[in-house]
Design a protein around this motif. Structure first.
Motif, short mmCIF file in Angstrom:
data_model
loop_
_atom_site.label_atom_id
_atom_site.label_comp_id
_atom_site.label_asym_id
_atom_site.label_seq_id
_atom_site.Cartn_x
_atom_site.Cartn_y
_atom_site.Cartn_z
N UNK A 52 41.63 34.97 46.10
CA UNK A 52 41.05 33.72 46.59
C UNK A 52 39.67 33.46 46.01
N UNK A 53 39.03 34.46 45.45
CA UNK A 53 37.69 34.32 44.87
C UNK A 53 37.80 34.05 43.38
N UNK A 54 38.23 32.86 43.05
CA UNK A 54 38.36 32.50 41.64
C UNK A 54 39.57 33.04 40.95
N UNK A 55 40.50 33.64 41.69
CA UNK A 55 41.73 34.16 41.09
C UNK A 55 41.58 35.50 40.42
N UNK A 56 40.47 36.22 40.65
CA UNK A 56 40.23 37.49 39.96
C UNK A 56 41.26 38.55 40.34
N UNK A 57 41.74 38.51 41.57
CA UNK A 57 42.63 39.55 42.05
C UNK A 57 43.94 39.64 41.28
N UNK A 58 44.44 38.50 40.78
CA UNK A 58 45.74 38.52 40.09
C UNK A 58 45.70 39.28 38.78
N UNK A 59 44.78 38.98 37.84
CA UNK A 59 44.76 39.79 36.61
C UNK A 59 44.36 41.24 36.87
N UNK A 100 52.30 37.87 31.41
CA UNK A 100 51.75 37.22 32.61
C UNK A 100 50.22 37.32 32.67
N UNK A 101 49.65 38.29 31.97
CA UNK A 101 48.20 38.43 31.97
C UNK A 101 47.52 37.22 31.35
N UNK A 102 48.13 36.59 30.36
CA UNK A 102 47.48 35.48 29.65
C UNK A 102 47.26 34.27 30.57
N UNK A 107 43.66 31.05 33.93
CA UNK A 107 43.34 30.38 35.20
C UNK A 107 42.04 30.92 35.79
N UNK A 108 41.86 32.23 35.72
CA UNK A 108 40.67 32.84 36.33
C UNK A 108 39.40 32.41 35.64
N UNK A 109 39.35 32.55 34.31
CA UNK A 109 38.12 32.23 33.59
C UNK A 109 37.96 30.72 33.36
N UNK A 110 39.07 29.98 33.50
CA UNK A 110 38.96 28.53 33.32
C UNK A 110 38.45 27.80 34.53
N UNK A 111 38.61 28.38 35.71
CA UNK A 111 38.23 27.68 36.93
C UNK A 111 37.11 28.36 37.70
N UNK A 112 36.84 29.64 37.41
CA UNK A 112 35.89 30.37 38.24
C UNK A 112 34.44 30.28 37.81
N UNK A 113 34.18 30.18 36.48
CA UNK A 113 32.82 30.13 36.01
C UNK A 113 32.07 31.43 36.23
N UNK A 114 30.79 31.31 36.54
CA UNK A 114 29.93 32.48 36.70
C UNK A 114 30.39 33.35 37.86
N UNK A 115 31.04 32.75 38.86
CA UNK A 115 31.52 33.52 40.01
C UNK A 115 32.50 34.61 39.58
N UNK A 116 33.28 34.35 38.54
CA UNK A 116 34.26 35.33 38.08
C UNK A 116 33.56 36.59 37.59
N UNK A 117 32.51 36.43 36.80
CA UNK A 117 31.80 37.59 36.26
C UNK A 117 31.12 38.38 37.37
#
Length: 383
Positions: A52-59, A100-102, A107-117
């Protein structure tokens, strides 16, 4: 930094093993929990929170599936694909997980921005702390043992019992009876956490009456933080599992409060407006929760009006005259369904706009209409 690198290398050398039993999907969360002897539910909730936090959990979960070996295997699926050991995961399944990783990373890096890092850095820090503080614990699941070393040809074999046959039937020593072990006291994590959560929630609610920007989502967020801290403590002390039944619904409520924009006055219910002159048309109509109907068909055939309709949650219906020249913009910034003078769209963050001159062409009453909803349905009809 050298110590951090050493700890992370030690984590890789003694990484978790995905078990065959007790797992829900790929066994990543269960393997981490068994490796560091914490509650598997805690790890699963952490992966959901990361998703839920930028989609990081899936990859991150897919990476664990690819890089952590399964119980009884000699290597992880990715290592097996590179011919570095045997894995029970087929090559086709490994390739599928890699494919599936791609989209997951896109999705994660395209929508999360700085929050992902920031989230990835926090996840690496958590792995470091786990390995640093609990890496000495013995894992509950292991890799496959290497094949036994064959005996050296010509080496003499020696049987210790064969040297002393009379020792074969010696009686076993009788063990001394041990007193029953005292039952460990179960820590009262749930009760203490609930008490602290109630105090924090009450204090935050009182603070909200003095601080204008401190709203309900802040109160819910603080309570969730207290419950999550109690659940984390319970994962290491053996208590607190009952907090899950309160934390999960509160997390859903908190996610809804933060993802849906609730602004403006709380106009709740069924609202109907039918202005009969240009002067009666308000510049803005607002709806909190419910339905709003704006009927502009009673307006005269000349003049110009401009109005905006905003809805948090519900249905908005606008009727415009048959011959009016209408310039419209309809938008659902969270999720909704739009049907505005023949232009339709549905989904998240959708918008339609345009100009409709009516059956008689240009001329007559001019209407500038802007309709915005957070969650709901928008319809602009010409009758």
């Amino acid at each position: 930094m050298q110590g951090v690198a050493d700890t992370l290398r030690e984590f890789w050398a003694h990484r978790p093993v995905r078990p065959r039993a007790g797992r829900k999907l790929g066994g990543v969360a269960t393997g981490i929990a068994l490796r560091y002897q914490i509650d598997p539910v805690i790890v699963r909730i952490a992966f959901v929170a990361l998703a839920l936090s930028g989609g990081v959990g899936l990859p991150m979960y897919l990476a664990g599936w690819l890089l952590l070996p399964e119980e009884g295997d000699q290597a992880s699926p990715l290592e097996s694909l590179l011919n570095r050991g045997h894995s029970s995961t087929s090559q086709g399944q490994t390739v599928l997980l890699g494919v599936l990783m791609f989209p997951a990373l896109a999705f994660t890096f395209g929508s999360g921005g700085f929050q992902v890092f920031v989230t990835i850095a926090a996840s690496v820090a958590c792995i470091y702390l786990l390995q640093k503080n609990r890496g000495h614990l013995q894992p509950a699941t292991t890799l496959a043992d290497p094949p036994p070393t064959p005996p050296v040809p010509g080496a003499p074999a020696w049987d210790p019992l064969g040297a002393a046959p009379f020792a074969w039937d010696l009686p076993e020593p009788t063990p001394k009876p041990q007193p029953p072990a005292p039952r460990p006291r179960k820590p009262r994590v749930s009760g203490v956490t609930l008490g602290v959560a109630l105090l924090v929630g009450a204090a935050a609610a009182i603070a909200g009456t003095w601080i204008p920007w401190f709203t309900a989502p802040h109160v819910v967020g603080l309570v969730i933080a207290v419950l999550a801290a109690g659940l984390l403590v319970g994962a290491f002390t053996g208590g607190g599992r009952g907090l899950i039944w309160l934390l999960v619904p509160l997390s859903v409520v908190g996610f809804g409060l933060t993802s849906v924009k609730f602004e403006g006055p709380a106009n709740v219910g069924d609202l109907n407006f039918t202005p009969r002159s240009v002067g009666e048309v308000e510049s803005r109509y607002e709806l909190g929760v419910g339905s709003l109907v704006l009927d502009l068909r009673e307006l005269p055939d000349s003049g110009a009006v401009k109005t905006q309709v905003e809805s948090n949650l519900g249905e908005v219906l606008v009727h415009v005259p048959a011959n009016a020249d209408v310039t419209f913009r309809c938008e659902a910034d969270s999720i909704g369904e739009l049907d505005c003078l023949g232009k339709r769209a549905d989904g998240t963050g959708v918008q339609v706009d345009g100009t409709d001159l009516g059956a008689d062409g240009e001329g007559g009453l001019k209407i500038d209409l802007d309709v915005l909803t957070s969650v709901g349905e928008v319809r602009v009809l010409r009758d």
